[in-house]
Every structure is written in structure tokens, then in C-alpha cells.
Write a protein that holds these residues in place. Structure first.
Motif, PDB file in Angstrom:
ATOM      1  N   TYR A  49      -9.985  33.556  68.074  1.00 46.90           N
ATOM      2  CA  TYR A  49     -11.405  33.888  69.092  1.00 46.90           C
ATOM      3  C   TYR A  49     -10.947  35.517  68.475  1.00 46.90           C
ATOM      4  CZ  TYR A  49     -13.077  29.973  70.829  1.00 46.90           C
ATOM      5  OH  TYR A  49     -13.493  28.662  70.825  1.00 46.90           O
ATOM      6  N   TYR A  50      -9.467  36.365  69.349  1.00 50.72           N
ATOM      7  CA  TYR A  50      -9.186  37.299  69.348  1.00 50.72           C
ATOM      8  C   TYR A  50      -9.079  37.919  68.043  1.00 50.72           C
ATOM      9  CZ  TYR A  50      -5.714  40.891  70.490  1.00 50.72           C
ATOM     10  OH  TYR A  50      -5.335  42.297  70.793  1.00 50.72           O
TER      11      TYR A  50
ATOM     12  N   VAL B  56     -21.092  46.165  70.122  1.00 48.36           N
ATOM     13  CA  VAL B  56     -20.469  46.455  71.883  1.00 48.36           C
ATOM     14  C   VAL B  56     -20.525  44.427  72.586  1.00 48.36           C
ATOM     15  CG1 VAL B  56     -21.534  46.878  74.002  1.00 48.36           C
ATOM     16  CG2 VAL B  56     -21.184  47.978  72.305  1.00 48.36           C
ATOM     17  N   ARG B  57     -21.584  44.096  72.413  1.00 50.30           N
ATOM     18  CA  ARG B  57     -22.431  42.782  73.100  1.00 50.30           C
ATOM     19  C   ARG B  57     -22.240  41.539  72.208  1.00 50.30           C
ATOM     20  NH1 ARG B  57     -27.154  41.020  72.517  1.00 50.30           N
ATOM     21  NH2 ARG B  57     -26.670  38.951  73.557  1.00 50.30           N
ATOM     22  N   ILE B  58     -21.297  40.550  72.675  1.00 52.65           N
ATOM     23  CA  ILE B  58     -21.715  39.098  71.484  1.00 52.65           C
ATOM     24  C   ILE B  58     -22.254  37.616  72.571  1.00 52.65           C
ATOM     25  CG2 ILE B  58     -20.089  38.481  70.957  1.00 52.65           C
ATOM     26  CD1 ILE B  58     -20.734  38.094  68.436  1.00 52.65           C
ATOM     27  N   SER B  59     -23.432  37.188  71.981  1.00 50.40           N
ATOM     28  CA  SER B  59     -23.581  35.840  72.973  1.00 50.40           C
ATOM     29  C   SER B  59     -22.846  35.271  72.528  1.00 50.40           C
ATOM     30  CB  SER B  59     -25.051  35.367  72.250  1.00 50.40           C
ATOM     31  OG  SER B  59     -25.317  35.224  71.372  1.00 50.40           O
ATOM     32  N   SER B  60     -22.652  33.492  72.610  1.00 50.89           N
ATOM     33  CA  SER B  60     -21.876  32.360  71.990  1.00 50.89           C
ATOM     34  C   SER B  60     -22.261  31.850  71.236  1.00 50.89           C
ATOM     35  CB  SER B  60     -21.699  31.121  73.544  1.00 50.89           C
ATOM     36  OG  SER B  60     -22.810  30.940  74.193  1.00 50.89           O
ATOM     37  N   LYS B  61     -23.850  32.076  71.126  1.00 51.65           N
ATOM     38  CA  LYS B  61     -24.569  31.169  70.239  1.00 51.65           C
ATOM     39  C   LYS B  61     -24.192  32.141  68.649  1.00 51.65           C
ATOM     40  CE  LYS B  61     -28.514  29.483  68.336  1.00 51.65           C
ATOM     41  NZ  LYS B  61     -29.654  30.550  67.536  1.00 51.65           N
ATOM     42  N   GLU B  62     -24.166  33.510  68.508  1.00 55.46           N
ATOM     43  CA  GLU B  62     -24.037  34.697  66.969  1.00 55.46           C
ATOM     44  C   GLU B  62     -22.602  34.198  67.325  1.00 55.46           C
ATOM     45  OE1 GLU B  62     -25.884  38.850  67.713  1.00 55.46           O
ATOM     46  OE2 GLU B  62     -25.658  37.948  69.668  1.00 55.46           O
TER      47      GLU B  62
ATOM     48  N   ARG C 243     -18.221  28.594  74.970  1.00 51.72           N
ATOM     49  CA  ARG C 243     -18.234  28.638  76.038  1.00 51.72           C
ATOM     50  C   ARG C 243     -17.031  28.039  77.152  1.00 51.72           C
ATOM     51  NH1 ARG C 243     -23.537  28.541  74.957  1.00 51.72           N
ATOM     52  NH2 ARG C 243     -24.229  26.625  75.875  1.00 51.72           N
ATOM     53  N   GLN C 244     -17.091  26.536  76.563  1.00 49.92           N
ATOM     54  CA  GLN C 244     -15.938  25.844  77.087  1.00 49.92           C
ATOM     55  C   GLN C 244     -14.327  26.328  76.899  1.00 49.92           C
ATOM     56  OE1 GLN C 244     -15.817  22.762  79.015  1.00 49.92           O
ATOM     57  NE2 GLN C 244     -17.619  21.428  78.694  1.00 49.92           N
ATOM     58  N   ASP C 245     -14.091  26.566  75.964  1.00 49.38           N
ATOM     59  CA  ASP C 245     -12.500  27.178  76.126  1.00 49.38           C
ATOM     60  C   ASP C 245     -12.520  28.524  76.792  1.00 49.38           C
ATOM     61  OD1 ASP C 245     -12.613  25.336  73.922  1.00 49.38           O
ATOM     62  OD2 ASP C 245     -12.564  26.819  71.910  1.00 49.38           O
ATOM     63  N   LEU C 246     -13.737  29.346  76.510  1.00 49.63           N
ATOM     64  CA  LEU C 246     -13.497  30.960  77.608  1.00 49.63           C
ATOM     65  C   LEU C 246     -13.073  30.420  78.632  1.00 49.63           C
ATOM     66  CD1 LEU C 246     -15.930  32.907  75.856  1.00 49.63           C
ATOM     67  CD2 LEU C 246     -13.477  32.988  75.212  1.00 49.63           C
ATOM     68  N   ASN C 247     -13.700  29.006  80.078  1.00 49.37           N
ATOM     69  CA  ASN C 247     -13.594  28.868  80.671  1.00 49.37           C
ATOM     70  C   ASN C 247     -12.618  28.581  81.804  1.00 49.37           C
ATOM     71  OD1 ASN C 247     -17.317  28.927  80.075  1.00 49.37           O
ATOM     72  ND2 ASN C 247     -16.858  29.406  82.331  1.00 49.37           N
ATOM     73  N   ASN C 248     -12.099  28.171  80.906  1.00 50.93           N
ATOM     74  CA  ASN C 248     -10.264  27.666  80.878  1.00 50.93           C
ATOM     75  C   ASN C 248      -9.772  28.114  81.601  1.00 50.93           C
ATOM     76  OD1 ASN C 248     -10.248  24.172  80.089  1.00 50.93           O
ATOM     77  ND2 ASN C 248     -11.109  25.513  77.969  1.00 50.93           N
ATOM     78  N   PHE C 249     -10.532  29.617  81.169  1.00 49.43           N
ATOM     79  CA  PHE C 249      -9.810  30.901  82.071  1.00 49.43           C
ATOM     80  C   PHE C 249     -10.595  31.557  82.615  1.00 49.43           C
ATOM     81  CE2 PHE C 249      -7.894  29.819  77.824  1.00 49.43           C
ATOM     82  CZ  PHE C 249      -6.960  29.929  77.953  1.00 49.43           C
TER      83      PHE C 249
ATOM     84  N   HIS D 159     -12.201  40.657  73.876  1.00 47.36           N
ATOM     85  CA  HIS D 159     -11.004  40.838  72.876  1.00 47.36           C
ATOM     86  C   HIS D 159     -10.255  40.818  74.058  1.00 47.36           C
ATOM     87  CE1 HIS D 159      -8.608  43.391  70.838  1.00 47.36           C
ATOM     88  NE2 HIS D 159      -9.184  42.291  69.521  1.00 47.36           N
ATOM     89  N   SER D 160      -9.765  42.399  75.321  1.00 52.87           N
ATOM     90  CA  SER D 160      -8.655  42.149  75.626  1.00 52.87           C
ATOM     91  C   SER D 160      -8.273  41.460  76.597  1.00 52.87           C
ATOM     92  CB  SER D 160      -9.044  43.423  76.303  1.00 52.87           C
ATOM     93  OG  SER D 160      -8.897  43.856  78.268  1.00 52.87           O
ATOM     94  N   GLU D 161      -9.737  40.374  77.450  1.00 50.70           N
ATOM     95  CA  GLU D 161      -9.343  39.492  78.540  1.00 50.70           C
ATOM     96  C   GLU D 161      -8.046  38.259  77.264  1.00 50.70           C
ATOM     97  OE1 GLU D 161      -8.765  39.132  81.532  1.00 50.70           O
ATOM     98  OE2 GLU D 161      -9.420  41.359  81.810  1.00 50.70           O
ATOM     99  N   ILE D 162      -8.280  38.452  76.358  1.00 49.74           N
ATOM    100  CA  ILE D 162      -8.180  37.361  75.688  1.00 49.74           C
ATOM    101  C   ILE D 162      -7.029  37.490  75.289  1.00 49.74           C
ATOM    102  CG2 ILE D 162      -8.005  35.488  73.516  1.00 49.74           C
ATOM    103  CD1 ILE D 162     -11.185  35.737  73.577  1.00 49.74           C
ATOM    104  N   GLY D 163      -6.278  38.663  74.604  1.00 44.37           N
ATOM    105  CA  GLY D 163      -5.739  39.959  74.513  1.00 44.37           C
ATOM    106  C   GLY D 163      -4.074  39.127  75.845  1.00 44.37           C
ATOM    107  N   LYS D 164      -4.491  39.668  77.000  1.00 44.14           N
ATOM    108  CA  LYS D 164      -3.843  39.340  77.798  1.00 44.14           C
ATOM    109  C   LYS D 164      -3.829  38.202  77.782  1.00 44.14           C
ATOM    110  CE  LYS D 164      -6.034  42.444  80.598  1.00 44.14           C
ATOM    111  NZ  LYS D 164      -7.485  42.997  82.005  1.00 44.14           N
ATOM    112  N   ILE D 165      -4.386  36.372  77.656  1.00 42.37           N
ATOM    113  CA  ILE D 165      -4.752  35.321  77.880  1.00 42.37           C
ATOM    114  C   ILE D 165      -3.080  34.753  76.943  1.00 42.37           C
ATOM    115  CG2 ILE D 165      -4.773  33.289  77.042  1.00 42.37           C
ATOM    116  CD1 ILE D 165      -7.943  33.639  77.828  1.00 42.37           C
TER     117      ILE D 165
END
Lengths: 213, 213
Positions: free
Chosen positions: B17-18, B30-36, B49-55, B71-77
Motif C-alpha cells: 500500500y505504501y 490528491v485523492r483515491i477511493s478504495s475502488k480505484e 478498507r478492512q486492512d486500513l480499519n485495523n488501524f 501515505h503518511s499514516e501508513i508510514g507511521k504504522i
DNA sequence: TAGATTGTTAATCGATTAACAATC
DNA sequence: TAGATTGTTAATCGATTAACAATC
């Protein structure tokens, strides 16, 4: 007969079984039970038996598995009884590391050519194989029966190089570029994403640090 | 509050993802949906969506996800906001390749030392870092705050070197030796088994060949 | 034969996908 | 407001583990 689909999880474990059995073989261990192996490998005995039985029964009740036989059978499943010819695209440090890794040859993977775009590298030899200019790549691929191309080129170059290789007939790509390749279904890609691996390590370290609080 | 355990499968997907978000960021998306994103990555939108909602919730209904923020949030994770100091044990081709891979620095991984047993390599410099003799390793590890040791030594040497490193205080090992390391629970190991990867490629090629019959 | 261990079925567990109410 | 898309619950699917009859 219905051919049972082998799950990805099982395939991922096969090389590890092969490695452990190879180690046992070197230590002249003749037989091993799923229980003993499970303790060494830190998996359940059940999983070992299930995994193996995807491919047929290799053991014997009351005895276990013959190490040499099982090792050789898993080798066959992995396709290691065949020889593969391999080229390396990108003769940077990583490409050179692969070219120098003699152990691959022991497993039947033979480096037939190394290619780079950098004129300072072209002409150098690695283990007797001269680094060629990439402009010779097309002819080389078309005139030699190459099974695998190891891609150790920069991320930006990788998609185009991969597309070219496939156009010229390559069916297997060992991709070290930190990007996914979108290629036709009949082309097999195996990725080695070192930066992904490092990020996973980073994640695990962060978790430990959090736990330490 | 019950802390939900994050599954290994999810963690394995985070670097990917990162990587995709980083690519989008470079393209000024700038923006992206889970579908795209799911279409680009060839996974289901549900899984993203499931993966991200773990965090936690990083998106916004009706809008999707802000690329830079996610991107920055996943970087932090992944723990990438921190800096790591790294040493490389084994200055062969692979060790040199790692030392030369400047990209790791961009991600916050700094090579602080390179060690080898071979006197012909000791004294050489790679990107300004002198290769030291392994007999200086103990002092170096004890006197510097090293987070990660990349192990690019031969298989036979790996277990002992790893045990020593741990004894001297190393808590993270990036293991390139084709063997598993049995280390205490508080030490984090991330394996890169190139030969396992090559065997998987071999397996997939064999499967294709069988299908072609 | 008795003991050991497989091969395999059944039970459990976990991960993925589908669906949809909440909400921006 | 209407449309879009998330966050999240429920349903499905697949993988792992447990159990045991078969058998060496």
C-alpha cells in the motif's frame, strides 16, 4: 480426475521444507517423523502432513518419512530436477551479487548472460561471463533459450525492460525492482522487494518498542 | 481497551500500500477511493478498507482517501517516521549491494558500519564507510546504538554471528543467509531467502509447463 | 503382535468478500 | 439534497489444527 488446486500458502512453505530436509540430509539423517520435523521447523505436524498430502503420500505409517526420498520428491515438485538458463539485466551491485552467487548453479540455475546500459560496466567479466550492452539483449534473448530474466534495473526502467523481454519471448521474471510488473498471464513473475522487507522489519521493531512501554 | 491483534497477512500488505500511495503521490494524485486503488493493485476494495480499519479510519465517506495523508499514516504504522541505524555483516557482493543502495537512506535507514572477515576487503570504503574487521564488531555494537544488523554472511557462519550480535545487544536482524535463525523472542528477524524465492519461481514455471501439455 | 506414525476426515479458526447503514 | 464512498457487520470461503482409523 479433478485436479486439486494447490494453495499459495502451501507453495510458499515448500522451499522451507526443502531447505530443512537438505540440512538433515547433510547430517546423514535417514528418517524423520512429521512430529520431529514440526519441532525443528516450529509448525504443527498436522500442517506438514496436510501440505505433503497435497502431492501424494511420501511417508510410511509407523516409520515417518525417508529424508532423502522426501527431499528429492519436493525438489521435483519445485521443478528443481530441470535446468534453467538465466540472464541478469542490470549489472549493478545486486546484479553482480546474483551473478556471483555460485550456489544457484548447484540448484540448476545457470547464468547465461549479464546486460547493462552503463559503458563502464560493459566488457567486464563476472565468473567468466562478459557483461554485454543492453542493445544486444534482443538478439540474445531471441537466439538463446532463456528461461528466466533477473531484473535488477532501477524502478523507472523496470516496466519497459520487462515488457520488452516478454515481447522477445521470456516467460519467467525474477523481479528485484521495487515495483509490480503488469504482464500477460502466461508470464510468471516472482518479486523480491527488499524495501518491502525492510519496512516489515521496521514495523516489527516499532511493535516491540510499543510493547516495551 | 482490548488491543486487536494485527494479522501477519495485513502487515505483509502494508508496504505494498505504501508503495502504491507513494507512486500516486509522485504523480500528484490528491485523492483515491478504495475502488480505484483496488483496481490498480488487483485486490478487492473490501480488503483495502478492512486492512486500513485495523488501524483506524483514514478516509471520508463520499470522498475516499487523501493520498498524502494515508501515505503518511501508513508510514507511521510501519515505523518509518523514525530513523534507524544499521550495520552490515558480510561485505561480499550482497552486502556491498545493500551498502550502496542509497534509497534506504531516503527511508531513514542509515548504514553505520560494514564488517567482514576477509582482509582483502577490510579497509576498502563503500559510500564513505570503511569496511572494518569483524574483530571490531563487538566493541562497535556495544558503543553505538545500532537498531538493525543486516546479515550477509555464508549460511554456515550465520547462526553464530547472529547469536553474538544478540548477545551484544542487537534487537533487529535482516537475515539474508539461507537458514532460519533461532533467537530469543525479544529479537526481531526479517528473512530474505533468495533461494526460496528462486525455487518458487521454478515451481511456477513448472506449473505453466504442465498446463501447456 | 504392539507401537508408532501416517493419510485423511472432521472441527475449528481466521481471513476475505459481500452488503449496507452511516455520513460526508 | 443526491450521490458517492466509507466504516463495519454479516456471510462466505479457505486454511489450519485436531482426531483417529488405517497400516506399516
Amino acid at each position: 480426475m479433478e485436479k486439486k488446486r494447490i494453495s499459495k500458502a502451501v507453495i510458499n512453505r515448500l522451499p522451507r521444507y526443502y531447505r530443512y530436509l537438505g540440512d538433515l540430509l547433510e547430517k546423514d539423517v535417514v528418517r524423520i517423523s512429521s512430529k520431529e520435523l514440526s519441532e525443528k521447523m516450529k509448525v504443527t505436524a498436522s500442517q506438514i502432513r496436510q501440505d505433503l498430502n497435497n502431492f501424494g503420500g511420501f511417508g510410511q505409517q509407523g516409520y515417518g518419512y525417508n529424508v532423502e526420498y522426501l527431499h528429492s520428491e519436493i525438489g521435483k515438485i519445485l521443478g528443481l530436477e530441470k535446468q534453467y538458463s538465466l540472464i541478469i539485466i542490470g549489472a549493478g551491485n545486486l546484479g553482480q551479487a546474483l551473478a556471483n552467487y555460485a550456489d544457484f548453479e548447484r540448484r540448476g540455475f545457470f547464468v547465461k548472460g549479464i546486460f547493462d546500459i552503463n559503458p563502464r560496466l560493459v566488457g567486464m567479466s563476472i565468473r567468466g561471463i562478459e557483461i554485454k550492452n543492453v542493445d544486444e539483449l534482443e538478439d540474445f534473448v531471441k537466439n538463446n533459450d532463456i528461461d528466466i530474466a533477473a531484473l535488477t534495473v532501477p524502478k523507472a526502467k523496470a516496466p519497459q525492460v520487462a515488457a520488452d523481454l516478454v515481447k522477445w519471448g521470456i516467460k519467467g521474471i525474477w523481479n528485484f525492482a521495487p515495483t509490480d510488473l503488469n504482464l500477460p498471464d502466461d508470464v510468471v513473475v516472482e518479486n523480491v522487494h527488499l524495501s518491502d522487507s525492510l519496512m516489515k522489519l521496521s514495523y516489527k521493531l516499532s511493535e516491540k518498542r510499543k510493547l516495551a512501554d
